[in-house]
Design an enzyme around this catalytic site. Structure first.
Site, short mmCIF file in Angstrom:
data_model
loop_
_atom_site.label_atom_id
_atom_site.label_comp_id
_atom_site.label_asym_id
_atom_site.label_seq_id
_atom_site.Cartn_x
_atom_site.Cartn_y
_atom_site.Cartn_z
CE LYS A 79 24.59 72.09 141.34
NZ LYS A 79 23.76 70.97 140.85
CB SER A 179 26.38 68.41 139.46
OG SER A 179 25.06 68.95 139.47
CB SER A 203 22.48 67.22 140.42
OG SER A 203 23.34 66.84 139.39
N1 GLN Z 1 24.41 63.49 135.97
C1 GLN Z 1 23.43 64.12 135.15
C2 GLN Z 1 24.07 64.98 134.09
O1 GLN Z 1 25.25 65.18 134.12
C3 GLN Z 1 22.46 64.91 135.97
C4 GLN Z 1 23.03 66.18 136.49
C5 GLN Z 1 22.06 67.00 137.27
O2 GLN Z 1 21.09 66.49 137.83
N2 GLN Z 1 22.34 68.28 137.28
O3 GLN Z 1 23.42 65.47 133.22
#
Ligand code: GLN
Length: 519
Positions: A79, A179, A203
């Protein structure tokens, strides 16, 4: 080569180590496939020719019978919020579009040390703030499932039904989740055997759920965050996305363990985990939290949930209703804590030290303001604003401190359940199968996250390990998944049960229809 790209890491390693297949051939085929699926936008960049050279050196090592690492020649995608030495690390944002780190994240250097070959850096929501991979500066990532690229694939063991939806052009395509959506699509499509994601609120598990993959979020502190560009330091964990449980375990064994560069890693030495040859679930106490039975849960996920609970029961496990009373508060507290940590973490991007710098500014204040105004998207800017508001001295007690107290209550809910003898929790990962992009973006980022992270976020609050396990396909032909959560440092139990389920449900494995796509 087709079969090899989709085999387990263990099988491929055997072939590489015996000289039956060369790691440079695997990398070449991976590159070809990356090119073929380019419109899905899984990768932001691919690693340079240096990697080709490395893979050729690996071939020579095999020929010379040198000692080989456990991941010798195995292709892995990263990532794009993990630092990679000499290779751009963008966080999916204009702010870091030209940032080239001078060092490797600990997880990357450990993977390389084990012999892995890094294929490239994968797409994400800017600074990992999101749950759809729809907010990247480099454009959204499309799910492989339900896309026109599924025509290139068939199921390994059974007939693939007619693909629904004739084309994923325009905005008629499904989100990959996020994400870490780029990492999930990179693995699902066969361009690599595994990918690293990050997991702060879900994510890694969320895109694994929508892309039919194993998505492991390890115990907080088990895997080093050194070189992972922070979102919420107190909850971030490197995550692992693979097509099989066994593969996730091998990656975990390569990257876990103390790191002097990350003071939050656990101090005890990590002993590599292995799973028993025959996994038994007899007597396993599986908790089903009543607060996870939401009215918004799709019927299809609900049916999966009940079916897997029944299969476990038939296998000798005990299914026990439990309560995690503070679950509902997790999202709102997370949003306060997230924004506070974001406000502080993002302060370093000021146009002076890292990344993007706005030009034609006449004062330092203007330089900061223009750089941050232009370099960040709306989502990042609004989280910084909200976080700074919560951290004002007159608000601090009322927001940050209160949210920290509720975080403790959420962790205590889990402790009470484990103390009552529950071994593992079985829940949905997401409410439904993947949504169409055009429907998903009708809601703003905050609303998307509050819906998407409901089942996954509490594990981050409590630092628990959790894993997404794909179960079956929906009527639309998209993956449906469930989540397992276990007590801290019980990865062996967690992955054993995940593997038991994997072997019981036979989620379809993909293969390319035509091997010529790889040459
Ligand atoms: N959806 C959550 C956020 O935007 C978690 C994102 C993640 O786990 N990086 O903060």
């Amino acid at each position: 080569m087709n079969k090899i790209l989709f085999s387990s890491i263990k099988e491929v390693s055997k072939k590489i180590n015996s000289g039956e297949i060369r790691s440079s051939e695997i990398l070449k085929a991976s590159r070809k496939l990356i090119d073929t699926i380019k419109p899905l936008n899984a990768y932001i960049s691919i690693t340079s020719k240096l990697v080709d050279q490395e893979s050729e050196e690996k071939d020579e090592k095999v020929e010379n019978k040198a000692t080989l690492g456990d991941l010798q020649g195995i292709t892995i995608a990263i990532k794009d919020n993990f630092c990679t030495e000499g290779h751009p690390t963008t966080c999916g944002s204009l702010m870091l579009a030209n940032f080239v780190p001078g060092y490797d994240a600990t997880v990357c250097s450990r993977l390389k040390k084990s012999g892995a070959i890094l294929t490239g850096k994968t797409n994400l929501d800017q600074f990992a703030m999101g749950s759809g991979t729809v907010d990247s500066f480099f454009g959204p990532t499309k799910n492989l499932w339900g896309s026109e690229f599924m025509d290139y694939y068939c199921f390994e063991e059974r007939e693939m039904g007619k693909r629904k939806g004739s084309s994923s052009s325009g905005d008629n395509w499904y989100i990959a989740g996020g994400s870490s959506g780029g990492s999930a699509v990179a693995v699902a499509s066969g361009t690599c055997y595994a990918a690293l994601g990050s997991d702060t609120g879900g994510s890694t598990r969320n895109p694994a759920s929508y892309c039919g993959l194993i998505g492991l979020k390890p115990t907080y502190g088990l895997v080093s965050r050194n070189g992972l560009i922070p979102l919420v330091n107190s909850m971030d964990v490197p995550g692992i996305i693979t097509r099989r449980v066994d593969d996730a375990l091998l990656i975990l064994n390569a990257i876990a363990g103390p790191d002097s560069s990350d003071s939050t890693t656990l101090k005890e030495d990590y002993s590599p985990i292995s799973l028993p040859d025959r996994i038994e679930v007899t007597g396993l106490r599986v908790g089903i939290p009543k607060e996870y039975r939401l009215s918004e849960l799709s019927n299809e996920v609900d049916v999966c949930w009940q079916n897997v609970a029944r299969i476990l029961e038939e296998g000798g496990a005990k299914i026990i209703p439990v309560s995690l009373p503070h679950t509902e508060l997790s999202i709102v507290c997370y949003s306060v804590l997230n924004q506070c940590e974001v406000a502080s973490n993002m302060a370093r991007y000021d146009g002076i030290e890292f990344g993007f710098r706005a030009d034609e500014t006449f004062s330092t204040e203007e330089l900061f303001a223009n750089t941050r105004g232009m370099g960040f998207n709306d989502v990042v800017r609004s989280r910084i604003l909200a976080g700074n508001y919560f951290l004002l001295s007159e608000n601090y007690e009322n927001y940050f401190v209160k949210a920290m107290k509720v975080r403790r209550l959420i962790a205590q809910d889990f402790e009470a359940v484990w103390d009552a003898g529950i071994d593992i929790l079985l829940t949905p990962t997401t409410l439904s199968d993947a949504q169409l992009y055009r429907d998903f973006i009708k809601a703003d980022n905050q609303t998307q996250c509050s819906v998407q992270d409901y089942f996954t976020q509490p594990a981050n609050m409590a630092g628990l390990p959790a894993v997404n396990v794909p179960i079956s396909l929906s009527k639309k032909g998209l993956p449906l998944s469930l989540q397992l959560m276990s007590p801290i440092l019980q990865e062996r139990r967690l992955l054993s049960v995940a593997k038991w389920i994997e072997e019981s449900v036979h989620f379809p494995k993909l293969l390319l229809r035509d091997s010529n796509l790889l040459v």
